[in-house]
Scaffold this motif. Sequence first.
Motif, PDB file in Angstrom:
ATOM      1  N   ASN A   1      60.927  63.794  15.267  1.00 20.26           N
ATOM      2  CA  ASN A   1      61.389  62.773  16.215  1.00 20.26           C
ATOM      3  C   ASN A   1      60.878  61.384  15.857  1.00 20.26           C
TER       4      ASN A   1
ATOM      5  N   THR B   1      42.195  58.660  17.358  1.00 23.38           N
ATOM      6  CA  THR B   1      43.150  58.263  16.324  1.00 23.38           C
ATOM      7  C   THR B   1      42.467  58.155  14.964  1.00 23.38           C
TER       8      THR B   1
ATOM      9  N   THR C   1      41.953  67.414  18.723  1.00 21.67           N
ATOM     10  CA  THR C   1      43.394  67.163  18.674  1.00 21.67           C
ATOM     11  C   THR C   1      43.913  67.390  17.252  1.00 21.67           C
TER      12      THR C   1
ATOM     13  N   PRO D   1      55.242  59.827  12.127  1.00 22.66           N
ATOM     14  CA  PRO D   1      56.552  59.180  11.958  1.00 22.66           C
ATOM     15  C   PRO D   1      56.969  59.146  10.497  1.00 22.66           C
TER      16      PRO D   1
ATOM     17  N   ALA E   1      57.976  60.322  15.438  1.00 15.48           N
ATOM     18  CA  ALA E   1      56.779  59.982  16.221  1.00 15.48           C
ATOM     19  C   ALA E   1      55.670  60.958  15.847  1.00 15.48           C
ATOM     20  N   THR E   2      54.466  60.638  16.260  1.00 11.36           N
ATOM     21  CA  THR E   2      53.349  61.535  16.008  1.00 11.36           C
ATOM     22  C   THR E   2      53.344  62.661  17.042  1.00 11.36           C
ATOM     23  N   THR E   3      53.237  63.892  16.574  1.00 12.29           N
ATOM     24  CA  THR E   3      53.193  65.041  17.476  1.00 12.29           C
ATOM     25  C   THR E   3      51.818  65.695  17.368  1.00 12.29           C
ATOM     26  N   THR E   4      51.228  65.997  18.503  1.00 10.33           N
ATOM     27  CA  THR E   4      49.885  66.593  18.500  1.00 10.33           C
ATOM     28  C   THR E   4      49.795  67.738  19.492  1.00 10.33           C
ATOM     29  N   TRP E   5      48.788  68.570  19.282  1.00 11.22           N
ATOM     30  CA  TRP E   5      48.390  69.538  20.298  1.00 11.22           C
ATOM     31  C   TRP E   5      46.866  69.626  20.271  1.00 11.22           C
TER      32      TRP E   5
ATOM     33  N   TYR F   1      46.988  67.053  14.566  1.00 14.38           N
ATOM     34  CA  TYR F   1      48.159  66.220  14.300  1.00 14.38           C
ATOM     35  C   TYR F   1      49.190  67.047  13.523  1.00 14.38           C
TER      36      TYR F   1
END
Lengths: 100, 326
Positions: free
Chosen positions: B192, B269, B301, B307, B194-198, B303
Amino acid sequence: MKLFPILKSFHPAQLSDQLVAAGLRMDRGTVRASRAADNAFAASGEVVVEDDAEEALVLAVIAAHVPKKSRLEELRDKRRAALPLTPTEQQEAIDLLLGL
Amino acid sequence: MRAFDRGPYALSRRSKNAPSGLFMPPDVRLVYNAVTSIYWLPQAASSVGGPPDSTHRDVVMWWRRKTIAFPPIDALPGAAASQGGRFNLQTTTKLLLANGGDSASGMSASTLYYVYVNPDGFVRASATAYSYSWEGVRVLGRSGSAKDWLFIGYVRTDASTNFLDSITSRLVVNWYNRIAKALYTSPGYSDNNATTTWTTASTTWTRANAGTGSTLEFIANGEDAVTYQAHHQASDSSPTASTPRSGVGESSQTSATVFSGNSVAGSDTNVGVGSSGRTYIPAEGYQYLELLARADAGTVTFYVDEPRNGSTADPAGTFITAVVRA
């Protein structure tokens, strides 16, 4: 597992800490997020918790969550703005980077 | 001159994959066709995972002094009857019993089966593992009609009693003419831009991304090595100092065999990386590799992706990949 969408700005790690602090078992849960690069805050995501998690409690934690930058992020923002760090702030940054 | 001494497959009789006395054309393989159907047919190397190649229609198979001619591509058998079909196996086909007879029903969900072919080209599955014939060939049994069923591979059904052969599940596996196949997953990946995290707040090993997309499945043949590699990008959360770790569970959701960690304190970050993997020979049967994660304290977190920044899709940062023979 139960999924709870998050429809507000949030800090994923801080929200996770707050869910744990509220007594939710997050051993198998997670906070998923989508965010712009190099941005600690996310605009959308979801909380995944155990099936037996109390829905009202999860929603309350999400509602009460106010994202806040970490201290290191605040110090980094200051330097990015070309502002000098005080000696105390410098030591603070070093300690944070060292994990102290 | 016998049929198998001529033509483009003459050399394959001496293939190291072929047991003594058995002519196994080099590209005859169990091939996934649909969720309820697989074929055992020649397949061009250039179309691995695709339909059987029409240029191989005249391949001849030699087994127990009997020649089997594969059908033309446009004459492939349709849905198999309950007694099984030539060159075709369906989840509803009656299973073979240990003595070579029919059972009353087809496959069950989430079950490993051994796949056999008889000299007429009928393909059947059985819950009964192979035996060794007097010639050292793997067959269903040593006596009666059981000795006519040659072991050619494995299948495992999923929870919906379907066949699976995908980038995350290699559950149609050949004994002869195996090829290397890739497995890969990036749990939570979202293209998408964008940065996706869990995150995880677990201090014991737990499934990555709460178990969504964290598993690679395969069937091990007990003799080929499997190589896997896990990689992560992760940060810890302020103010708790923690070390994000990823690991790989070899058929375990709670125990890591290998791990890597990165110490990046105090910022969500400020991201570090870790990588781990190994090569091993799993025990024969159904196996899986689980991407695991844990923290020392607080929340860490992971990553998943970032993007595009010029890429055609979001590049993945946390994933597990493997190479298996199937």
